[in-house]
Design a protein around this motif. Structure first.
Motif, PDB file in Angstrom:
ATOM      1  N   THR A 216      38.438  41.129  36.197  1.00  0.00           N
ATOM      2  CA  THR A 216      37.265  41.746  36.818  1.00  0.00           C
ATOM      3  C   THR A 216      37.163  43.228  36.456  1.00  0.00           C
ATOM      4  N   VAL A 217      38.240  43.974  36.671  1.00  0.00           N
ATOM      5  CA  VAL A 217      38.166  45.425  36.444  1.00  0.00           C
ATOM      6  C   VAL A 217      38.192  45.763  34.957  1.00  0.00           C
ATOM      7  N   LEU A 218      38.942  45.004  34.168  1.00  0.00           N
ATOM      8  CA  LEU A 218      38.991  45.275  32.735  1.00  0.00           C
ATOM      9  C   LEU A 218      37.618  45.069  32.107  1.00  0.00           C
ATOM     10  N   THR A 219      36.921  44.021  32.526  1.00  0.00           N
ATOM     11  CA  THR A 219      35.580  43.768  31.996  1.00  0.00           C
ATOM     12  C   THR A 219      34.614  44.865  32.425  1.00  0.00           C
ATOM     13  N   ALA A 220      34.739  45.342  33.665  1.00  0.00           N
ATOM     14  CA  ALA A 220      33.881  46.441  34.126  1.00  0.00           C
ATOM     15  C   ALA A 220      34.109  47.690  33.284  1.00  0.00           C
ATOM     16  N   GLN A 221      35.362  47.986  32.972  1.00  0.00           N
ATOM     17  CA  GLN A 221      35.669  49.152  32.139  1.00  0.00           C
ATOM     18  C   GLN A 221      35.074  48.996  30.738  1.00  0.00           C
ATOM     19  N   GLN A 222      35.215  47.814  30.160  1.00  0.00           N
ATOM     20  CA  GLN A 222      34.663  47.564  28.828  1.00  0.00           C
ATOM     21  C   GLN A 222      33.137  47.635  28.837  1.00  0.00           C
ATOM     22  N   ALA A 223      32.515  47.145  29.911  1.00  0.00           N
ATOM     23  CA  ALA A 223      31.057  47.196  30.008  1.00  0.00           C
ATOM     24  C   ALA A 223      30.569  48.632  30.123  1.00  0.00           C
ATOM     25  N   LEU A 224      31.329  49.464  30.817  1.00  0.00           N
ATOM     26  CA  LEU A 224      30.976  50.884  30.900  1.00  0.00           C
ATOM     27  C   LEU A 224      31.028  51.541  29.522  1.00  0.00           C
ATOM     28  N   ALA A 225      32.067  51.233  28.766  1.00  0.00           N
ATOM     29  CA  ALA A 225      32.184  51.794  27.418  1.00  0.00           C
ATOM     30  C   ALA A 225      31.010  51.347  26.550  1.00  0.00           C
TER      31      ALA A 225
ATOM     32  N   LEU B 111      41.730  52.304  35.584  1.00  0.00           N
ATOM     33  CA  LEU B 111      41.863  51.010  36.249  1.00  0.00           C
ATOM     34  C   LEU B 111      42.755  51.133  37.478  1.00  0.00           C
ATOM     35  N   PRO B 112      42.425  50.408  38.556  1.00  0.00           N
ATOM     36  CA  PRO B 112      43.265  50.464  39.752  1.00  0.00           C
ATOM     37  C   PRO B 112      44.585  49.732  39.527  1.00  0.00           C
ATOM     38  N   ALA B 113      45.590  50.114  40.289  1.00  0.00           N
ATOM     39  CA  ALA B 113      46.886  49.432  40.242  1.00  0.00           C
ATOM     40  C   ALA B 113      46.938  48.429  41.392  1.00  0.00           C
ATOM     41  N   PHE B 114      47.128  47.163  41.059  1.00  0.00           N
ATOM     42  CA  PHE B 114      47.197  46.131  42.094  1.00  0.00           C
ATOM     43  C   PHE B 114      48.625  46.026  42.615  1.00  0.00           C
ATOM     44  N   ILE B 115      48.741  45.737  43.916  1.00  0.00           N
ATOM     45  CA  ILE B 115      50.055  45.752  44.560  1.00  0.00           C
ATOM     46  C   ILE B 115      50.479  44.372  45.060  1.00  0.00           C
ATOM     47  N   GLY B 116      49.674  43.349  44.778  1.00  0.00           N
ATOM     48  CA  GLY B 116      50.055  42.002  45.183  1.00  0.00           C
ATOM     49  C   GLY B 116      49.640  41.637  46.590  1.00  0.00           C
ATOM     50  N   GLN B 117      48.850  42.490  47.252  1.00  0.00           N
ATOM     51  CA  GLN B 117      48.275  42.160  48.555  1.00  0.00           C
ATOM     52  C   GLN B 117      46.801  41.831  48.339  1.00  0.00           C
ATOM     53  N   GLU B 118      46.437  40.576  48.559  1.00  0.00           N
ATOM     54  CA  GLU B 118      45.139  40.076  48.104  1.00  0.00           C
ATOM     55  C   GLU B 118      43.965  40.877  48.654  1.00  0.00           C
ATOM     56  N   ASP B 119      43.923  41.134  49.952  1.00  0.00           N
ATOM     57  CA  ASP B 119      42.777  41.836  50.535  1.00  0.00           C
ATOM     58  C   ASP B 119      42.624  43.234  49.946  1.00  0.00           C
ATOM     59  N   ARG B 120      43.734  43.959  49.840  1.00  0.00           N
ATOM     60  CA  ARG B 120      43.664  45.323  49.314  1.00  0.00           C
ATOM     61  C   ARG B 120      43.321  45.319  47.829  1.00  0.00           C
ATOM     62  N   ASP B 121      43.868  44.353  47.095  1.00  0.00           N
ATOM     63  CA  ASP B 121      43.572  44.284  45.663  1.00  0.00           C
ATOM     64  C   ASP B 121      42.110  43.927  45.424  1.00  0.00           C
TER      65      ASP B 121
ATOM     66  N   TYR C 159      35.981  49.309  42.153  1.00  0.00           N
ATOM     67  CA  TYR C 159      35.887  49.718  40.750  1.00  0.00           C
ATOM     68  C   TYR C 159      34.545  49.287  40.152  1.00  0.00           C
ATOM     69  N   VAL C 160      34.110  48.073  40.479  1.00  0.00           N
ATOM     70  CA  VAL C 160      32.813  47.614  39.974  1.00  0.00           C
ATOM     71  C   VAL C 160      31.692  48.443  40.604  1.00  0.00           C
ATOM     72  N   GLN C 161      31.849  48.812  41.880  1.00  0.00           N
ATOM     73  CA  GLN C 161      30.896  49.724  42.513  1.00  0.00           C
ATOM     74  C   GLN C 161      30.785  51.023  41.722  1.00  0.00           C
TER      75      GLN C 161
END
Length: 443
Positions: free
Chosen positions: A64-73, A83-93, A100-102
Motif C-alpha cells: 500500500t505505502v510503496l505504491t503510494a510513494q511510487q505514484a507520487l514520484a 515510508l512509515p515503519a511498521f511495528i507488527g501491531q495491525e491497528d497502528r500499522d 501515508y496515502v492521505q
C-alpha cells in the motif's frame, strides 16, 4: 461498511478491469485526504475479512505505502514522504499506512484520484485477485446498471419468428413502448438497413448505442400497416430471455445474461412454454457470460425438483447452494446449448442440469467459477473482490476447466440463431430423439 454481495458477469468484469487499468484517472474527481483515508481502510477491511486468498497483513500494508510513494514520484513529486515503519501491531500499522496515502493525496491534489486508485488496485494485486477491480464513482454507477440488466437501447427483445425478425418483448415505459411497439410486431429496417438476413444478436447490437442517439426503424404492425419510427436510446432494462415453440411439444429458451430479476423472467418464460404445450426444452446458454450467482441458482431451481444447485467454497469452508422453489418448474427432457463463451453463472446452471441428466451440446465452456463480491465504498467508489469458488452439485470443478459437452459441435458464434446454426440443429435432433424414445433427463 455496507456490503452488497453479487456475483459478477465475466464479460462485465473483464471490461471493467480493462477500463480501470487503461484510464486510471478517468471518470473521477479530486480525492480529499479524509476520503483517501476511508477508501484505504474500507478496502483493507474487505480484503482482510473476505478475500478468497487470506492476505499477509504486513505484505499488504507494505504494498500500500510503496505504491503510494511510487505514484507520487510518477506525479512529479520529487521528495515524497519517507515510508512509515511498521511495528507488527495491525491497528497502528493500518493507521500509519492510511495516513501515508492521505499525505500522498494532499501532496499531489491534482493527481489524487489517480494515486488513490493506483494504491487500491495494488492492494488487490497483493492477494493475487485477477478479477478484482476498483471503480471510480461514474464507473461504479455504470457497473450497477449492467448488473440490473440495463442497456442503452430502446427497451426490446427480439427473436426469429416464422423467418422474420420480430419483437418478442417490450419493456414497459421504455422508448419502444412509448411509440407503440408491441410483441409480435416485425422489424423490417434499422437505420435504413434491412434486417431480414441478420441474426437476433446482430440486430440487437444495432439497436444499442450511446445515450441520446437516435435509431430509425421501419416496423410492420402485427395488426397491419407499416410505420416509420424514430427512437432515442436511453438506459433501460431489457428482458434477457427469448422463448418460442420450434415444433409441437418442443420449446426453445435463450438466456442472454443473469441480471437482477432474470429468474422471474425465466419463470414467466417457462410458464409460457408449458402453456404452449412444451414437454421438452432446448435451453440456449451460448454467449452468456454470466452475471448474478443468486439469479443463476434461482434459474437452475426451475429445472430441479429438490436438493442443491451447486457447492460454494469460502476460505476452505464448503456450503451448499440449495434449490429455491419457483413459480414454474420444467421437469421434462432438457438439452443445453453451450459454447466457449458460456461462463460463470451460466456454467452453474449448465453444470447443475448436466449433473441431473441433461445433455450438453456445443463446445467446452469458458471455465470461470469464482464469486466476486461488490462493496460500495465512501464517496461513490466501489470495490470488487473474489471471495469464493463454486463447484457443480456433484463436486466437479469448473474453474479453469469448463464443462465438457456430451456432444461436441464446433461452430462460429456469429452463426447462432442463423439458418446455418448447426449446434441448434444437432441439439434439436438429440432432443427430438429423446422425446420420441421417452428418455432424457428426469429430475
Amino acid at each position: 461498511m455496507m456490503r452488497v454481495t453479487v456475483r459478477s458477469c465475466l464479460l462485465a468484469a473483464l471490461a471493467a478491469a480493462v477500463l480501470s487499468a487503461a484510464w486510471p484517472g478517468a471518470l473521477a474527481a479530486q480525492v480529499s485526504s479524509d476520503l483517501a483515508d476511508a477508501l484505504v481502510r474500507e478496502t483493507y477491511e474487505a480484503i482482510r475479512e473476505d478475500a478468497l486468498r487470506p492476505p499477509d497483513v504486513l505484505t499488504l500494508l507494505h504494498e500500500t505505502v510503496l505504491t503510494a510513494q511510487q505514484a507520487l514520484a510518477a506525479a512529479g513529486v520529487t521528495e515524497p514522504p519517507p515510508l512509515p515503519a511498521f511495528i507488527g501491531q495491525e491497528d497502528r500499522d493500518l493507521t500509519a499506512a492510511a495516513a501515508y496515502v492521505q499525505a500522498a493525496a494532499t501532496a499531489a491534489p491534482r493527481d489524487s484520484d489517480r494515486i488513490v486508485a493506483t494504491v487500491l488496485r495494488a492492494m488487490i494485486r497483493a492477494v493475487a485477485d485477477p478479477l478484482g477491480a476498483v471503480f471510480m464513482p461514474l464507473e461504479f454507477t455504470r457497473y450497477h446498471r449492467e448488473l440490473r440488466g440495463e442497456h442503452t437501447g430502446i427497451g426490446v427483445q427480439i427473436d426469429v419468428v416464422r423467418g422474420q425478425i420480430a419483437f418478442s418483448d417490450v419493456t414497459v415505459g421504455g422508448p419502444a413502448a412509448r411509440v407503440g411497439i408491441s410483441p409480435g410486431d416485425v422489424l423490417l429496417e434499422a437505420d435504413g438497413r434491412p434486417v431480414a438476413d441478420s441474426t437476433p444478436d446482430q440486430v440487437m447490437d444495432r439497436l444499442h448505442g450511446a445515450v441520446g442517439t437516435t435509431v430509425a426503424l421501419v416496423v410492420r404492425r402485427a395488426a397491419g400497416g407499416i410505420v416509420q419510427l424514430s427512437l432515442v436510446r436511453e438506459p433501460v432494462r431489457e428482458n434477457p430471455t427469448r422463448w418460442k415453440m420450434v415444433e409441437p411439444h418442443l420449446g426453445y429458451l435463450r438466456l442472454l445474461e443473469f441480471s437482477e430479476e432474470t429468474s422471474s423472467d425465466v419463470s414467466r418464460s417457462v410458464g409460457g412454454l408449458l402453456e404452449a404445450g412444451a414437454t421438452a426444452l432446448l435451453l440456449d446458454l451460448r454467449e452468456n457470460g454470466g452475471g448474478l450467482l443468486d439469479e443463476a441458482v434461482a434459474v437452475a431451481s426451475g429445472f430441479l425438483s429438490d436438493g442443491i444447485v451447486a457447492m460454494e467454497e469460502r476460505r476452505g469452508s464448503l456450503n451448499a447452494l440449495s434449490v429455491i422453489p419457483q413459480a414454474h418448474r420444467f421437469s421434462g427432457p432438457v438439452v443445453v446449448l453451450v459454447n466457449n463463451f458460456t461462463a460463470s453463472a451460466s456454467e452453474v446452471v449448465a453444470g447443475a442440469l448436466q449433473d441431473t441428466g441433461a445433455t450438453l451440446v456445443g463446445e467446452r465452456t469458458f471455465g470461470k467459477a469464482t464469486v466476486q463480491t461488490i462493496y460500495p465504498l465512501r464517496g461513490g467508489w466501489g470495490l470488487r473482490l473474489t471471495t469464493a469458488r463454486y463447484y457443480t452439485r456433484r463436486g466437479r470443478q469448473i474453474d479453469g476447466q469448463g464443462l465438457r459437452p456430451d456432444l461436441s459441435v464446433p461452430m462460429d458464434e456469429e452463426l447462432i440463431q442463423s439458418p446455418r446454426d448447426v449446434q441448434l440443429r444437432e441439439a434439436t435432433a438429440v432432443l427430438r430423439a429423446q422425446l420420441a424414445a421417452g428418455t432424457g433427463r428426469r429430475p
